[in-house]
Design a protein around this motif. Structure first.
Motif, PDB file in Angstrom:
ATOM      1  N   ALA A 136      21.517 -48.337  -7.038  1.00 47.06           N
ATOM      2  CA  ALA A 136      21.537 -46.916  -6.258  1.00 47.06           C
ATOM      3  C   ALA A 136      22.114 -45.394  -7.527  1.00 47.06           C
ATOM      4  CB  ALA A 136      23.263 -46.632  -5.671  1.00 47.06           C
ATOM      5  N   PRO A 137      21.168 -45.374  -8.205  1.00 46.74           N
ATOM      6  CA  PRO A 137      20.743 -44.293  -9.305  1.00 46.74           C
ATOM      7  C   PRO A 137      20.476 -43.400  -8.553  1.00 46.74           C
ATOM      8  CG  PRO A 137      18.912 -45.276  -8.983  1.00 46.74           C
ATOM      9  CD  PRO A 137      19.280 -46.460  -8.147  1.00 46.74           C
ATOM     10  N   SER A 138      21.418 -41.593  -9.268  1.00 48.28           N
ATOM     11  CA  SER A 138      21.330 -40.521  -8.476  1.00 48.28           C
ATOM     12  C   SER A 138      19.586 -39.868  -8.426  1.00 48.28           C
ATOM     13  CB  SER A 138      21.677 -39.668  -9.549  1.00 48.28           C
ATOM     14  OG  SER A 138      20.662 -39.328 -10.970  1.00 48.28           O
ATOM     15  N   ARG A 139      19.564 -39.652  -6.806  1.00 42.83           N
ATOM     16  CA  ARG A 139      18.462 -38.971  -6.224  1.00 42.83           C
ATOM     17  C   ARG A 139      17.985 -37.672  -5.870  1.00 42.83           C
ATOM     18  NH1 ARG A 139      16.807 -42.621  -8.594  1.00 42.83           N
ATOM     19  NH2 ARG A 139      15.654 -44.279  -7.517  1.00 42.83           N
ATOM     20  N   PRO A 140      17.724 -36.639  -5.828  1.00 44.10           N
ATOM     21  CA  PRO A 140      17.273 -35.927  -5.295  1.00 44.10           C
ATOM     22  C   PRO A 140      17.536 -36.110  -3.916  1.00 44.10           C
ATOM     23  CG  PRO A 140      15.817 -35.833  -6.584  1.00 44.10           C
ATOM     24  CD  PRO A 140      16.419 -37.417  -6.370  1.00 44.10           C
ATOM     25  N   VAL A 141      18.087 -34.811  -3.296  1.00 41.46           N
ATOM     26  CA  VAL A 141      18.772 -35.460  -1.564  1.00 41.46           C
ATOM     27  C   VAL A 141      17.740 -34.342  -0.647  1.00 41.46           C
ATOM     28  CG1 VAL A 141      20.406 -34.613   0.136  1.00 41.46           C
ATOM     29  CG2 VAL A 141      20.902 -35.623  -2.156  1.00 41.46           C
ATOM     30  N   ALA A 142      16.786 -35.003   0.168  1.00 37.03           N
ATOM     31  CA  ALA A 142      16.124 -34.127   1.092  1.00 37.03           C
ATOM     32  C   ALA A 142      16.970 -33.571   2.455  1.00 37.03           C
ATOM     33  CB  ALA A 142      14.456 -35.522   1.552  1.00 37.03           C
ATOM     34  N   SER A 143      16.294 -32.356   2.143  1.00 38.51           N
ATOM     35  CA  SER A 143      16.483 -31.994   3.065  1.00 38.51           C
ATOM     36  C   SER A 143      16.502 -32.770   4.823  1.00 38.51           C
ATOM     37  CB  SER A 143      16.495 -30.173   3.520  1.00 38.51           C
ATOM     38  OG  SER A 143      14.782 -30.438   4.414  1.00 38.51           O
ATOM     39  N   ALA A 144      17.122 -31.894   5.953  1.00 39.26           N
ATOM     40  CA  ALA A 144      17.062 -32.569   7.041  1.00 39.26           C
ATOM     41  C   ALA A 144      15.284 -32.124   8.082  1.00 39.26           C
ATOM     42  CB  ALA A 144      17.747 -32.779   8.203  1.00 39.26           C
ATOM     43  N   SER A 145      14.724 -32.789   7.891  1.00 40.44           N
ATOM     44  CA  SER A 145      13.017 -32.204   8.066  1.00 40.44           C
ATOM     45  C   SER A 145      12.722 -33.553   8.732  1.00 40.44           C
ATOM     46  CB  SER A 145      12.624 -31.436   7.734  1.00 40.44           C
ATOM     47  OG  SER A 145      11.998 -32.328   6.191  1.00 40.44           O
ATOM     48  N   ALA A 146      10.747 -32.940   9.164  1.00 38.22           N
ATOM     49  CA  ALA A 146      10.227 -34.302  10.044  1.00 38.22           C
ATOM     50  C   ALA A 146       9.700 -34.922   8.603  1.00 38.22           C
ATOM     51  CB  ALA A 146       8.636 -33.624  10.635  1.00 38.22           C
ATOM     52  N   GLY A 147       9.836 -33.832   7.433  1.00 34.72           N
ATOM     53  CA  GLY A 147       9.061 -35.228   5.997  1.00 34.72           C
ATOM     54  C   GLY A 147      10.162 -35.705   5.567  1.00 34.72           C
ATOM     55  N   ALA A 148      11.690 -35.239   5.543  1.00 38.66           N
ATOM     56  CA  ALA A 148      12.378 -36.492   5.026  1.00 38.66           C
ATOM     57  C   ALA A 148      12.948 -37.746   6.182  1.00 38.66           C
ATOM     58  CB  ALA A 148      13.920 -35.718   5.260  1.00 38.66           C
ATOM     59  N   GLU A 149      11.904 -37.678   6.782  1.00 37.49           N
ATOM     60  CA  GLU A 149      12.803 -38.865   8.043  1.00 37.49           C
ATOM     61  C   GLU A 149      11.631 -40.169   7.291  1.00 37.49           C
ATOM     62  OE1 GLU A 149      11.549 -37.392  12.139  1.00 37.49           O
ATOM     63  OE2 GLU A 149      13.151 -36.409  12.516  1.00 37.49           O
ATOM     64  N   ALA A 181       5.403 -33.387  -1.294  1.00 38.18           N
ATOM     65  CA  ALA A 181       6.816 -34.271  -1.212  1.00 38.18           C
ATOM     66  C   ALA A 181       7.609 -33.734  -1.473  1.00 38.18           C
ATOM     67  CB  ALA A 181       6.210 -34.452  -3.289  1.00 38.18           C
ATOM     68  N   ALA A 182       7.339 -32.407  -1.569  1.00 38.70           N
ATOM     69  CA  ALA A 182       9.541 -31.622  -1.876  1.00 38.70           C
ATOM     70  C   ALA A 182       9.649 -31.583  -0.062  1.00 38.70           C
ATOM     71  CB  ALA A 182       9.455 -30.184  -1.842  1.00 38.70           C
ATOM     72  N   GLY A 183       8.315 -32.006   1.156  1.00 39.22           N
ATOM     73  CA  GLY A 183       9.640 -31.881   2.137  1.00 39.22           C
ATOM     74  C   GLY A 183       9.854 -33.458   2.817  1.00 39.22           C
ATOM     75  N   ALA A 184       9.388 -34.205   1.808  1.00 43.47           N
ATOM     76  CA  ALA A 184       9.703 -35.634   2.466  1.00 43.47           C
ATOM     77  C   ALA A 184      11.550 -36.390   1.268  1.00 43.47           C
ATOM     78  CB  ALA A 184       9.023 -36.608   1.948  1.00 43.47           C
ATOM     79  N   LEU A 185      10.797 -35.017   0.004  1.00 43.67           N
ATOM     80  CA  LEU A 185      11.738 -36.489  -0.742  1.00 43.67           C
ATOM     81  C   LEU A 185      12.715 -35.234  -1.327  1.00 43.67           C
ATOM     82  CD1 LEU A 185       9.219 -37.793  -3.679  1.00 43.67           C
ATOM     83  CD2 LEU A 185      10.030 -39.246  -1.554  1.00 43.67           C
ATOM     84  N   GLY A 186      12.528 -34.211  -1.100  1.00 43.65           N
ATOM     85  CA  GLY A 186      13.852 -32.904  -1.283  1.00 43.65           C
ATOM     86  C   GLY A 186      13.163 -32.323  -2.828  1.00 43.65           C
ATOM     87  N   THR A 187      12.869 -30.942  -2.923  1.00 42.30           N
ATOM     88  CA  THR A 187      12.508 -29.920  -3.545  1.00 42.30           C
ATOM     89  C   THR A 187      13.093 -30.163  -5.416  1.00 42.30           C
ATOM     90  OG1 THR A 187      14.926 -28.213  -3.694  1.00 42.30           O
ATOM     91  CG2 THR A 187      12.363 -27.875  -2.386  1.00 42.30           C
ATOM     92  N   GLY A 188      13.846 -31.229  -5.530  1.00 38.64           N
ATOM     93  CA  GLY A 188      14.322 -30.812  -6.476  1.00 38.64           C
ATOM     94  C   GLY A 188      13.379 -32.175  -7.104  1.00 38.64           C
ATOM     95  N   ALA A 189      12.749 -32.752  -6.629  1.00 39.40           N
ATOM     96  CA  ALA A 189      12.293 -33.618  -6.833  1.00 39.40           C
ATOM     97  C   ALA A 189      11.093 -33.693  -7.260  1.00 39.40           C
ATOM     98  CB  ALA A 189      12.069 -34.934  -6.485  1.00 39.40           C
ATOM     99  N   VAL A 190      10.320 -32.945  -7.106  1.00 39.02           N
ATOM    100  CA  VAL A 190       8.698 -32.346  -7.353  1.00 39.02           C
ATOM    101  C   VAL A 190       8.597 -31.332  -8.629  1.00 39.02           C
ATOM    102  CG1 VAL A 190       6.924 -31.536  -7.131  1.00 39.02           C
ATOM    103  CG2 VAL A 190       8.143 -32.953  -5.589  1.00 39.02           C
ATOM    104  N   ARG A 191       8.797 -31.558  -9.357  1.00 33.79           N
ATOM    105  CA  ARG A 191       8.627 -30.835 -11.047  1.00 33.79           C
ATOM    106  C   ARG A 191       6.829 -31.334 -11.571  1.00 33.79           C
ATOM    107  NH1 ARG A 191      13.455 -31.422 -13.671  1.00 33.79           N
ATOM    108  NH2 ARG A 191      14.777 -31.549 -11.937  1.00 33.79           N
ATOM    109  N   GLU A 192       6.698 -29.855 -12.303  1.00 31.74           N
ATOM    110  CA  GLU A 192       5.404 -29.179 -12.904  1.00 31.74           C
ATOM    111  C   GLU A 192       5.040 -30.291 -14.325  1.00 31.74           C
ATOM    112  OE1 GLU A 192       1.847 -26.304 -14.146  1.00 31.74           O
ATOM    113  OE2 GLU A 192       3.479 -25.899 -12.101  1.00 31.74           O
ATOM    114  N   LEU A 193       3.868 -31.128 -14.591  1.00 31.98           N
ATOM    115  CA  LEU A 193       3.721 -31.945 -15.736  1.00 31.98           C
ATOM    116  C   LEU A 193       3.898 -30.779 -16.644  1.00 31.98           C
ATOM    117  CD1 LEU A 193       3.515 -34.749 -16.985  1.00 31.98           C
ATOM    118  CD2 LEU A 193       2.119 -34.069 -16.121  1.00 31.98           C
ATOM    119  N   PRO A 194       4.834 -30.400 -17.761  1.00 33.30           N
ATOM    120  CA  PRO A 194       4.363 -29.474 -18.505  1.00 33.30           C
ATOM    121  C   PRO A 194       3.138 -29.335 -19.406  1.00 33.30           C
ATOM    122  CG  PRO A 194       5.767 -30.933 -19.618  1.00 33.30           C
ATOM    123  CD  PRO A 194       5.549 -31.066 -18.241  1.00 33.30           C
TER     124      PRO A 194
END
Length: 465
Positions: free
Chosen positions: A53-66, A379-392
C-alpha cells in the motif's frame, strides 16, 4: 504473420480460431483461490518483499476512475502471471514457453489470435460491437542474459537469464488490459490489437512483426499505437512521457587499428597500435562534446578496448568498440562520419591505419504530439491528474517500439515502479541483476492501457494534439 489458435510443435501454421467469448473484465472475483499460473498472491505475500500500500494519486470519481477499480480486481491474477513469466525467462526471438503462457492467458477473451513465423510473437485482435478505428497496444516478451540476484521467491529458474527489464510486467499488464477491454466489447467502437513481441533486446522484433503484418492484423491499418515501459527509478504509479524524441537511436561501432608489432623493449622499431587506439578514444569524446550543439544530445561510449597477448610483445593490432546514442537523424549521420574520420586521421598521424565500422541499430523513438496529449488526458482520467507527469528530457536508452512509432502515430510512456522503501535514484536500475518493481503498479498499467485505447476509439481515432 500466420493465423493460429495455438502454436503446433515446431509449426505455427494452423487455421485461425476465434476463442469463445467468456466473461472477462469486471466479472473477475477479487480474491480467487488460485490461477492457472499458481496461487493468487495475497497482500501478506507481497509484503514479504514490498509494501502493498504505497502512496498513490487518487483518481476522481469518473468513468475513467472505474477502470482503475476494475484493474485492481484483475491485479491478483495479473501478478500471478507476471511471476510465472518471471520464473521462466527466455531470450531473443524464440520464446516457446513464454508464448504458451500468453496464449493460455488470453484464452476465453473472444480474441482473434495469430502467432508469428519468424519469431514467437502473439497478435490478438479484439473487435468491438460497433465499427471504428484500430489502436495497437504493445508488450515486449524477451528477457536478458543476466544472472538474477534479487532473492525473490519467484526468481528466475533459467541459469544466466532474467527478466531484468520488466518485460514480464509488460506482458502481464497487457493481458490484463485485454481482459478488461474484452469485458466492454458491447460498447467498443473499433478494434484493439494486442502485440506481444519477442526480440526487443537487440533483435529487432518489432520490425519483424511489422514485416509479418501486425499493423494490419485487424483488417485495417492501426491508426495509433501505445506502449508502457516500467522504470524502477521513477516514483511508483506515475506515468511519464513527452512529445517528440523520448528515447535515443542506438548504434554500435568498431575500430580496428593496424600497426606493426615487435619487442616491447624497442617500440621505436614498431608502429605501436595501442597508444593510437587510446588517442582515438579521447578524440571520439571530443568529436561529440565539440561537434554536437548544446541543445542537442549525443552519447558516445567506448566500452571495450583490447590488444595484445603478452606483456613483452607490442601487438600488430588494437581494437575498440562501443555504442553511439543520438536523438536526431542528422546528428546520427554526422557522428557516423566522424567516427570514421577520427579513426582514420589519428591512425594516419602515427603511421598506422584504421578500419571503422558502424552497425545501425534502433531508430529514435519519437512520440506523436497528438497521441501524447491523448495519453495524458486518458491516464489522468483513470489514475488522477497527479499521476501524470511530463518527462523532463529524453532518455538515451533505445527501444525497438521506435519502428512502430515511425509507421503510425503513437507514444511510449514510462510507468514508475520504484519498490517501496527505496528512493528512486537508489533503486537497482533496469538491466541490473537486482532489479525489482512495486507490483501494485500492475493495476495502474492495466488501467492506463485500457484508458488510452478507450479514449482513442471513443474519440473516433482523432488526435488533435
Amino acid at each position: 504473420m500466420t493465423p493460429t489458435s495455438r502454436p503446433a510443435d515446431g509449426t505455427p501454421d494452423e487455421p485461425v480460431r476465434k476463442v469463445a467469448d467468456g466473461a472477462p473484465g469486471d466479472a473477475v472475483p477479487e480474491a480467487a483461490a488460485s490461477t492457472p499460473y499458481g496461487p493468487v498472491p495475497s497482500a501478506a505475500d507481497r509484503t514479504s518483499y514490498d509494501d502493498p500500500a504505497p502512496s498513490r494519486p487518487v483518481a476522481s470519481a469518473s468513468a475513467g476512475a472505474e477502470l482503475l477499480d476494475a484493474a485492481r480486481r484483475l491485479a491478483p491474477e495479473a501478478i500471478a502471471l507476471r511471476r510465472a513469466l518471471h520464473r521462466g525467462p527466455e531470450t531473443a526471438l524464440d520464446l516457446p514457453a513464454t508464448q504458451r503462457l500468453i496464449l493460455d492467458a488470453l484464452d476465453g477473451f473472444g480474441l482473434d489470435i495469430r502467432t508469428g513465423r519468424a519469431l514467437s510473437s502473439v497478435t490478438a485482435t479484439l473487435t468491438g460491437a460497433a465499427d471504428g478505428p484500430t489502436i495497437l497496444l504493445r508488450a515486449d516478451m524477451d528477457a536478458l542474459p543476466v544472472t538474477e540476484d534479487t532473492g525473490l521467491p519467484f526468481a528466475s529458474r533459467g541459469p544466466g537469464l532474467m527478466h531484468a527489464c520488466g518485460h514480464d510486467v509488460h506482458m502481464a499488464m497487457l493481458v490484463g488490459a485485454a481482459r478488461l477491454l474484452a469485458g466492454r466489447r458491447a460498447t467498443l467502437p473499433g478494434r484493439v490489437v494486442f502485440m506481444f513481441q519477442p526480440g526487443e533486446e537487440g533483435h529487432h522484433g518489432a520490425r519483424l512483426m511489422i514485416e509479418e503484418g501486425v499493423l494490419e492484423a485487424s483488417g485495417s491499418r492501426a491508426g495509433a499505437a501505445f506502449a508502457l515501459h516500467v522504470n524502477p527509478n521513477m516514483p511508483a504509479g506515475q506515468v511519464l512521457l513527452r512529445p517528440g524524441p523520448q528515447l535515443a537511436a542506438s548504434d554500435r561501432f568498431r575500430v580496428v587499428v593496424r600497426g606493426r608489432g615487435g619487442h616491447a623493449s624497442a617500440p621505436h622499431t614498431t608502429c605501436d597500435p595501442v597508444p593510437v587506439a587510446c588517442e582515438i578514444v579521447l578524440a571520439l569524446q571530443s568529436a561529440v562534446t565539440r561537434g554536437v550543439a548544446a541543445d542537442d544530445s549525443a552519447v558516445l561510449s567506448v566500452t571495450r578496448l583490447t590488444a595484445g597477448t603478452a606483456t613483452g610483445v607490442i601487438p600488430d593490432t588494437a581494437e575498440l568498440s562501443g555504442t553511439l546514442r543520438t536523438l536526431t537523424e542528422p546528428t546520427r549521420q554526422r557522428l557516423h562520419e566522424a567516427i570514421a574520420r577520427v579513426a582514420h586521421g589519428v591512425a594516419a598521424a602515427h603511421g598506422a591505419t584504421a578500419e571503422a565500422t558502424v552497425v545501425t541499430g534502433y531508430p529514435v523513438s519519437v512520440n506523436d504530439p497528438g497521441m501524447t496529449a491523448l495519453v495524458r488526458r486518458a491516464a489522468a482520467g483513470a489514475l488522477g491528474t497527479g499521476a501524470v507527469r511530463e518527462l523532463p528530457a529524453p532518455q538515451m536508452t533505445a527501444e525497438d517500439f521506435s519502428y512502430v512509432l515511425r509507421a503510425v502515430p503513437g507514444a511510449m510512456a514510462f510507468l514508475g515502479a520504484c519498490p517501496p522503501g527505496v528512493a528512486p535514484h537508489e533503486a537497482p536500475s533496469l538491466h541490473s541483476p537486482r532489479m525489482t518493481i512495486d507490483e501494485d503498479v500492475i493495476a495502474t498499467g492495466i488501467a492506463c492501457e485500457a484508458a488510452v485505447a478507450l479514449a482513442f476509439l471513443t474519440g473516433g481515432g482523432r488526435l488533435d494534439g
